[in-house]
Design a protein around this motif. Structure first.
Motif, mmCIF file in Angstrom:
data_model
loop_
_atom_site.group_PDB
_atom_site.id
_atom_site.type_symbol
_atom_site.label_atom_id
_atom_site.label_comp_id
_atom_site.label_asym_id
_atom_site.label_seq_id
_atom_site.Cartn_x
_atom_site.Cartn_y
_atom_site.Cartn_z
ATOM 1 N N GLU A 90 -11.810 17.948 -48.679
ATOM 2 C CA GLU A 90 -10.610 17.562 -49.437
ATOM 3 C C GLU A 90 -9.917 16.412 -48.717
ATOM 4 N N PRO A 110 -6.384 13.457 -49.318
ATOM 5 C CA PRO A 110 -5.274 12.981 -50.154
ATOM 6 C C PRO A 110 -5.643 11.677 -50.845
ATOM 7 N N LYS A 130 -4.142 8.891 -50.951
ATOM 8 C CA LYS A 130 -3.949 7.671 -50.143
ATOM 9 C C LYS A 130 -5.181 7.368 -49.290
ATOM 10 N N ASP A 131 -5.842 8.409 -48.781
ATOM 11 C CA ASP A 131 -7.061 8.173 -48.000
ATOM 12 C C ASP A 131 -8.208 7.735 -48.893
ATOM 13 N N ARG A 187 -7.354 19.776 -57.814
ATOM 14 C CA ARG A 187 -6.221 19.003 -57.302
ATOM 15 C C ARG A 187 -5.100 19.947 -56.914
ATOM 16 N N THR A 188 -4.524 19.719 -55.742
ATOM 17 C CA THR A 188 -3.380 20.512 -55.312
ATOM 18 C C THR A 188 -2.091 19.802 -55.729
ATOM 19 N N ASP A 191 0.182 18.595 -53.942
ATOM 20 C CA ASP A 191 0.559 17.448 -53.102
ATOM 21 C C ASP A 191 -0.475 16.327 -53.171
ATOM 22 N N ALA A 192 -1.166 16.203 -54.333
ATOM 23 C CA ALA A 192 -2.080 15.088 -54.606
ATOM 24 C C ALA A 192 -3.234 15.029 -53.609
ATOM 25 N N VAL A 193 -3.741 16.194 -53.240
ATOM 26 C CA VAL A 193 -4.952 16.283 -52.429
ATOM 27 C C VAL A 193 -6.083 16.749 -53.334
ATOM 28 N N TYR A 194 -7.209 16.036 -53.285
ATOM 29 C CA TYR A 194 -8.357 16.382 -54.131
ATOM 30 C C TYR A 194 -9.461 16.994 -53.267
#
Length: 256
Positions: A36, A38, A40-41, A71-72, A74-77
């Motif tokens: 997983e 985010p 931005k990364d 998807r969580t 906090d926009a983490v995939y």
């Protein structure tokens, strides 16, 4: 199938293909532990491939709707449960668990009848993923050098045995797997990897390397041709994972 030279030129066709935004994201997450990241990364990583932020977000939305990603808040995939199984297969391809070989072979005989084309194709895919090779229709085998058990649900469609074929083992292995071709492609990938300097090019080469490692039969050393490049390709891939981890320490790789 025509033989491939043991050391083909670096320009040989090794199955490299342009990676879409979806392919890059899946490749990255399949090699990330835990799988997983985010947004931005992900945006920073896909930029060298010419994938912009809006294109990436559209791809992420489609992949989530298709069940590839979760998807969580906090926009983490991360990978879906279905693709976590694929990641396990990839990890096993990179670090196969083996045991000493004493001459026995695993044999699986398909006993189920009346299956449709889709079911037969699915079973064939599963048995190939288990690194078995088909001797004749419904009879699959390989040297018993892998530290594993067959999935329990295979008992409904096939019976397993331990066998000792009469044929010389190296001759049988050479008939069951295209060893010369596999070796030639692996050496071409190693050559391309040593030539590649741009991050996107290296990522694409090693994505192809992982796909190729998934098809390595992982045979006992005594059944392999001289100078078999399987371990060399795995070592190059492991070094690339270290290179790719970068300052964040994230363990990344690619499957493509």
């Amino acid at each position: 199938m025509p033989a491939v030279p043991a050391e083909p030129p670096a320009s040989a066709d090794v199955g490299l293909r342009p990676l879409s935004a979806r392919s890059v994201v899946l490749s990255l997450l399949l090699g990330t532990h835990p799988p997983e990241l985010p947004v931005k990364d992900l945006i920073r990583f896909v930029e060298p491939f010419g994938v912009g932020g809006s294109t990436l977000r559209a791809a992420l939305s489609r992949m989530t709707a298709a069940g590839d990603l979760r998807r969580t808040d906090d926009a983490v995939y991360g990978l879906s449960d279905r693709l976590l199984a694929r990641q396990r297969r990839q990890d096993e391809a990179v670090r196969p668990r083996t045991r000493s070989w004493r001459g026995d072979w695993e044999m699986l005989v398909v006993t189920a009848t009346g299956r449709g084309p889709a079911a037969r194709a699915d079973l064939r895919t599963r048995l190939t993923a288990l690194r078995l090779a088909e001797l004749r229709e419904g009879v699959w085998l390989r040297p018993a050098n892998l530290a594993r058990r067959f999935p329990a649900d295979l008992a409904a469609t096939a019976q397993s045995y331990t066998a000792r074929p009469d044929r010389p083992a190296p001759e049988l292995a050479a008939d069951l797997w295209p060893l010369t071709t596999w070796s030639g492609t692996a050496r071409a990938l190693l050559a391309r990897a040593s030539e590649s300097r741009l991050p996107a090019d290296r990522f694409t080469v090693f994505a192809a390397a992982v796909r190729h490692l998934l098809t390595d039969p992982v045979l006992p050393p005594e059944l392999l041709p001289a100078d078999w490049p399987g371990d060399e390709l795995r070592a190059a891939y492991a070094a690339y994972r270290t290179e790719l981890s970068g300052p964040t320490g994230a363990e990344r790789a690619d499957e493509g």
